[in-house]
Scaffold this active site. Structure first.
Site, PDB file in Angstrom:
ATOM      1  N   ASP A 735       0.941  -1.132   0.061  1.00  0.00           N
ATOM      2  CA  ASP A 735      -0.127  -0.160  -0.023  1.00  0.00           C
ATOM      3  C   ASP A 735       0.890   1.321  -0.052  1.00  0.00           C
ATOM      4  O   ASP A 735       0.426   2.274  -0.472  1.00  0.00           O
ATOM      5  CB  ASP A 735      -0.932   0.004   1.162  1.00  0.00           C
ATOM      6  CG  ASP A 735      -1.908  -0.974   1.124  1.00  0.00           C
ATOM      7  OD1 ASP A 735      -2.133  -1.714   0.171  1.00  0.00           O
ATOM      8  OD2 ASP A 735      -2.615  -1.192   2.039  1.00  0.00           O
ATOM      9  N   CYS A 769      -2.768   1.755 -13.498  1.00  0.00           N
ATOM     10  CA  CYS A 769      -2.651   1.724 -12.028  1.00  0.00           C
ATOM     11  C   CYS A 769      -3.790   2.485 -11.435  1.00  0.00           C
ATOM     12  O   CYS A 769      -5.203   2.107 -11.849  1.00  0.00           O
ATOM     13  CB  CYS A 769      -1.417   2.044 -11.408  1.00  0.00           C
ATOM     14  SG  CYS A 769      -0.766   3.504 -12.029  1.00  0.00           S
ATOM     15  N   SER A 770      -3.522   3.629 -10.670  1.00  0.00           N
ATOM     16  CA  SER A 770      -4.470   4.285 -10.064  1.00  0.00           C
ATOM     17  C   SER A 770      -4.612   5.544 -10.979  1.00  0.00           C
ATOM     18  O   SER A 770      -5.635   6.103 -11.542  1.00  0.00           O
ATOM     19  CB  SER A 770      -4.390   4.737  -8.846  1.00  0.00           C
ATOM     20  OG  SER A 770      -5.257   5.640  -8.138  1.00  0.00           O
ATOM     21  N   ALA A 771      -3.471   6.491 -10.994  1.00  0.00           N
ATOM     22  CA  ALA A 771      -3.304   7.657 -12.024  1.00  0.00           C
ATOM     23  C   ALA A 771      -2.731   7.429 -13.379  1.00  0.00           C
ATOM     24  O   ALA A 771      -3.031   8.073 -14.218  1.00  0.00           O
ATOM     25  CB  ALA A 771      -2.539   8.562 -11.340  1.00  0.00           C
ATOM     26  N   GLY A 772      -2.185   6.187 -13.465  1.00  0.00           N
ATOM     27  CA  GLY A 772      -1.626   5.912 -14.649  1.00  0.00           C
ATOM     28  C   GLY A 772      -0.445   6.354 -15.020  1.00  0.00           C
ATOM     29  O   GLY A 772      -0.025   6.525 -16.239  1.00  0.00           O
ATOM     30  N   ILE A 773       0.461   6.636 -14.098  1.00  0.00           N
ATOM     31  CA  ILE A 773       1.545   7.175 -14.252  1.00  0.00           C
ATOM     32  C   ILE A 773       2.802   6.487 -13.420  1.00  0.00           C
ATOM     33  O   ILE A 773       3.880   6.347 -14.223  1.00  0.00           O
ATOM     34  CB  ILE A 773       1.850   8.756 -13.978  1.00  0.00           C
ATOM     35  CG1 ILE A 773       1.457   9.031 -12.396  1.00  0.00           C
ATOM     36  CG2 ILE A 773       0.906   9.451 -15.027  1.00  0.00           C
ATOM     37  CD1 ILE A 773       1.612  10.392 -12.055  1.00  0.00           C
ATOM     38  N   GLY A 774       2.572   6.102 -12.045  1.00  0.00           N
ATOM     39  CA  GLY A 774       3.693   5.627 -11.211  1.00  0.00           C
ATOM     40  C   GLY A 774       3.920   4.051 -11.402  1.00  0.00           C
ATOM     41  O   GLY A 774       5.094   3.817 -12.061  1.00  0.00           O
ATOM     42  N   ARG A 775       3.273   3.267 -11.130  1.00  0.00           N
ATOM     43  CA  ARG A 775       3.258   1.912 -11.297  1.00  0.00           C
ATOM     44  C   ARG A 775       3.183   1.479 -12.836  1.00  0.00           C
ATOM     45  O   ARG A 775       3.887   0.615 -13.352  1.00  0.00           O
ATOM     46  CB  ARG A 775       2.268   0.850 -10.501  1.00  0.00           C
ATOM     47  CG  ARG A 775       2.620   1.358  -8.823  1.00  0.00           C
ATOM     48  CD  ARG A 775       1.524   0.391  -8.196  1.00  0.00           C
ATOM     49  NE  ARG A 775       1.215   1.105  -6.810  1.00  0.00           N
ATOM     50  CZ  ARG A 775       0.420   0.517  -6.056  1.00  0.00           C
ATOM     51  NH1 ARG A 775      -0.168  -0.502  -6.139  1.00  0.00           N
ATOM     52  NH2 ARG A 775       0.076   1.236  -4.914  1.00  0.00           N
ATOM     53  N   GLN A 813       6.821   8.050 -11.355  1.00  0.00           N
ATOM     54  CA  GLN A 813       6.338   9.314 -10.776  1.00  0.00           C
ATOM     55  C   GLN A 813       7.281   9.834  -9.671  1.00  0.00           C
ATOM     56  O   GLN A 813       7.340  10.883  -9.394  1.00  0.00           O
ATOM     57  CB  GLN A 813       5.065   9.207  -9.548  1.00  0.00           C
ATOM     58  CG  GLN A 813       4.339  10.128  -9.224  1.00  0.00           C
ATOM     59  CD  GLN A 813       3.140   9.894  -8.285  1.00  0.00           C
ATOM     60  OE1 GLN A 813       2.755   8.955  -8.136  1.00  0.00           O
ATOM     61  NE2 GLN A 813       2.670  11.008  -7.840  1.00  0.00           N
TER      62      GLN A 813
END
Length: 840
Positions: A735, A769-775, A813
């Protein structure tokens, strides 16, 4: 008139009913049969509960839980004192926990003192607490532990935790609202001073954008690392008669002496615990090299304190280590205590909450107490077991000094960063800017207060990265000095004080404190870097005439960059959003509700345009990303996790782009916050949308429990054409932060590569992922790098990030994600080399 009425009028068909007298009698009867119990909560409010005298403790506990509307209630309990001793006295043997299985009358007797609602079992990691309200109660408990000095912690940590309290209660720092003394009336730290408040203020500025729930989670995440966190202390003596303290925790039994941890006996090493009168015994598991059992005996103050410690061990072991409590066995002639833990375990609590879902509830947070300040000396700066004292005034006029000009107040050590998002379970790693520029050893530099902040410092032992300069602003002392301060320079000393192993915040604080001295002079020692400009290494540097040599050299450079920190320093110099690529479509009023995060938008030039979307709106927060490496062109669509109002758009994109593979690198919710809406139906069910019909045909979980495999049937409603969609979801990412080891993630990337190879079309792979940039960026870079390794091509991760960010802003990110994916790529290469050597 009444006197004239005859007695006959009240005789015969008449009657009376004494309501008041009967109400009083009933009230007296209830009072005799019941108990009024006062409970004081963690926000210092009180409530009186009425229960029957014969009721057991579980009845009162349930009333308290219902009053608070607690879901994850088993972490909490009620504690009371038989003799009215202060609740803050942590070593008192007279503080007792209310036993749910025993009657209230037997336990409380004629106790006139309030019961205290508090945390009984301190969770090992706050991410296990799924409800925001539960985390808030833990936050209140730890604040109380700190203010009542039951929790011993370093001064620097207490200041950091206090800054999160300020962020939770006051929100973002605003110089117009928060004057120089805005913290003076908040009770944040024991022995609070103006110097402490100044340091808290500086850290408060860094937390911009964090909601109260975010600040409280960060508070708990730092508090869990404190040595005394969650320790139930009991006084004892060892065989030599020395005073010690035994602490019961989720880990096992911890031995302290003078608040310093000596040793830990984990539950896995303990065979048995027992007590007899004032003696407490610990039997340890026999080591393979030993031929005997180890039995430790300790002397407690009284028989009662010995039994209290034993009961605490029984409860903590059952709660944290077992799936369900041990069933009581009734033996008529059994000796010793029959006590067992009768509540639910942590495993049962977490399982129930997951099954019933997270309760989104609103509640009012209580403010900090008002403080009457008593001046005390400022504490020294601490760094993981050693003290970094502020540099003293230099002895000579030219020795180890950096001169500062001007008479105005010095600038703050940090500036505000407006780039805020909460992607993939973590906040952006903020850049800490300082007006003081470290220089090459032996150099004296001067600074004017009206000049802009000059270098950007990154790193520290808290991030496992050396203290580095990642950016030098133009026309500043760092830029004008000779030789020029460069990106990647490593800071070693401040006024002769070694900071090579210091925390980031302490380094900046030392620079600021040195600047505030009357002399205003500073001497810094740095190690110059060989990376003097932000440019990719030219391909000619690699020798392609020797097979595998270019790859080997690039991996050697990667390993050296990770070890020195230079790799991350260069990463920090990259732009996050391309300055010449607008995101105007995302900012239109009709499209704003379709963005999960306000600061993460698709470039107009590379965004996916919907052709036949519901309502005629062609916008979706998604970009085309193409990565070319080693003759292979991998095509992606990087997008955010669908919102409830964008599920239709998401499946319309899948339909129009002929996609047959979706990779999901997140869970639906993390730390009680939604990360992605469930955009597919349950197994065997259908979801009817505007232009498509989606059915979940299969759903499997791999042997590790971290990867879900699903197959959907996508039906075009207009043409009745069907397509099979494969769905891979990776849930093993924690998390908060990044995985501890790249092994499981690399296995998942290989499965994605295999799924791409066996696909029915060459359509782009949809990854989110969630925002589509980090993972999302981590997965794209990892697959691209593995393709390069497979073909013997050199791996340039920095150039890959630059390429991704030219197509979708902010890909990968933060620095921790970049470091993780670089470590993963190097681990994959090392494994391949090892397998080749074994084969030969």
């Amino acid at each position: 008139m009444i006197e004239s009425v005859s007695k006959r009028a009240f005789s015969g068909s008449s009657g009376t009913y004494n309501v008041h007298a009967l109400e009083l009698a009933a009230a007296r009867e209830r009072k005799l049969k019941g108990l009024n119990v006062t409970v004081r909560f963690l926000d210092d409010t009180e409530h009186v509960f009425h229960v029957e005298k014969r009721a057991k403790g579980a009845v009162l506990l349930e009333h308290v839980y219902q009053h608070l509307e607690l879901v994850e209630k088993d972490y909490f309990g009620l504690q009371f004192s038989e003799n009215g001793c202060p609740h803050g006295n942590r070593s008192s043997e007279w503080m007792r926990w209310l036993d749910p299985s025993k009657s209230l009358k037997k336990q409380l007797g004629n106790c006139q003192y309030p019961l205290h609602f508090r945390v009984k079992f301190y969770v090992s990691d706050p991410s296990k607490l799924l409800e925001e309200y539960t985390r808030y109660q833990f936050y209140l408990q730890l604040r109380k532990d700190i203010l009542e000095e039951r929790l011993v912690l370093p001064a620097s940590t207490s200041i950091l935790l206090a800054s999160y309290t300020v962020q939770s209660e006051l929100g973002d720092y605003n110089p117009e609202e928060h004057g120089p003394d805005y913290l003076s009336h908040m009770q944040l730290i024991p022995g609070q001073t103006e110097e402490m408040e100044r340091k808290i203020c500086e850290l408060h500025k860094l937390h911009k954008g964090q909601l109260p729930a975010d600040a409280e989670f960060n508070f708990l995440d730092h508090a869990k690392r404190i040595e005394m966190y969650g320790v139930d202390l009991h006084r004892a003596k060892d065989n030599a008669g020395k005073e010690i303290q035994l602490g019961v925790t989720h880990l096992g039994l911890v031995v302290f002496q003078n608040n310093i941890r000596i040793t830990v006996f984990s539950w896995s090493k303990i065979i048995k615990i027992s007590f007899k009168r004032k003696q407490f015994f610990i039997q340890l598991r026999r080591e393979p090299s030993e031929s005997y059992d180890t039995l430790l005996g300790l002397n407690m103050e009284t028989y009662r304190s010995s039994k209290t410690l034993w009961k605490s061990c029984v409860e903590h072991h059952t709660f944290f280590r077992l799936h369900s409590p041990r069933v009581k066995r009734r033996f008529p002639l059994s000796l010793g205590s029959k006590f067992t833990y009768s509540g639910r375990t942590e495993f049962q609590t977490m399982s129930e909450v997951r099954q019933r879902g997270i309760l989104e509830r609103k509640f009012v947070r209580s403010p900090s107490k008002q403080l009457i300040k008593q001046p005390t000396p400022a504490p020294p700066i601490e760094d993981k077991g050693k003290f970094l004292t502020a540099p003293a005034r230099p002895p000579g006029p030219y020795a180890n000094k950096v001169t500062s000009l001007g008479t105005k107040e010095p600038k703050k050590a940090w500036t505000e960063d407006s780039r805020i998002s909460d992607d993939d379970g973590g906040f952006l790693e903020r850049t800490l800017e300082t007006p003081y520029s470290p220089g090459v050893a032996g150099r004296v530099m001067s600074y004017a207060d009206d000049e802009p902040p000059s270098p950007t410092l990154n790193g520290g032992t808290d991030t496992n990265v050396p203290i580095l300069v990642s950016r030098v602003a133009p026309n500043t002392p760092a830029d004008k000095c000779t030789p020029r301060l460069s990106e990647g320079d490593q800071l070693h000393q401040i006024n002769g004080q070694d900071v090579s192993h210091a925390l980031h915040q302490d380094v900046v604080r030392l620079i600021q404190e040195a600047r505030s001295k009357s002399s205003g002079k500073l001497f810094l020692t740095v190690k110059p870097t060989v990376l003097l400009q932000d440019s990719p290494e030219p391909e000619e540097q690699y020798d392609f005439s020797i097979p595998g040599e270019a790859l080997r050299k690039s991996m050697q450079t990667l390993a050296e960059g990770l070890a020195s920190g230079a790799l991350l320093a260069r990463y920090e110099t990259l732009y996050r959003k391309h300055p010449d690529m607008p995101c105007d479509e995302a900012m239109k009023a009709q499209n704003l509700p379709k963005n999960r995060y306000r600061d993460i938008s698709p470039y107009d030039s590379t965004r996916v345009v919907l052709l036949n979307a519901p309502g005629g709106n062609d916008y979706i927060n998604a970009n085309y990303v193409t990565m070319c490496e080693g003759g292979i062109s991998n095509r992606y669509i990087a997008t955010q996790g669908p919102l409830p109002n964008t599920v239709d758009d998401f499946w319309q994109m899948i339909l129009e782009q002929d996609c047959d593979l979706i990779v999901m690198v997140t869970t639906l919710s993390e730390r009680g916050r939604p990360k992605c809406h469930k955009y597919w139906p349950d197994l065997g069910e259908e979801m009817a949308l505007h232009n498509v019909l989606v059915k979940t045909e299969t759903e499997e979980l791999d042997e590790t429990g971290g990867v879900h495999f699903r197959e959907f049937i996508l039906v075009d409603v207009q043409t009745c054409d069907q397509r099979r969609i494969r769905h891979l979801q990776y849930t093993a990412w924690p998390d908060h932060g990044v995985p501890d080891s790249p092994a499981a993630f690399l296995q998942f990337v290989e499965r994605v590569r295999e799924a791409r190879r066996t696909g029915a079309s060459d359509a782009p792979l949809v990854v989110h992922c969630s925002a589509g940039i980090g993972r999302t960026g981590v997965l794209v870079l990892a697959e691209t790098a593995l393709c390069a390794i497979e073909r013997g091509r050199p791996v340039r991760p920095l150039e890959m990030v630059r390429s991704m960010r030219r197509q979708r802003a902010m890909m990968i990110q933060n620095a921790s994600q970049y470091r993780f994916v670089c470590e993963s790529v190097h681990a994959a290469y090392t494994k391949i080399i090892a397998e080749e050597e074994e084969g030969t």
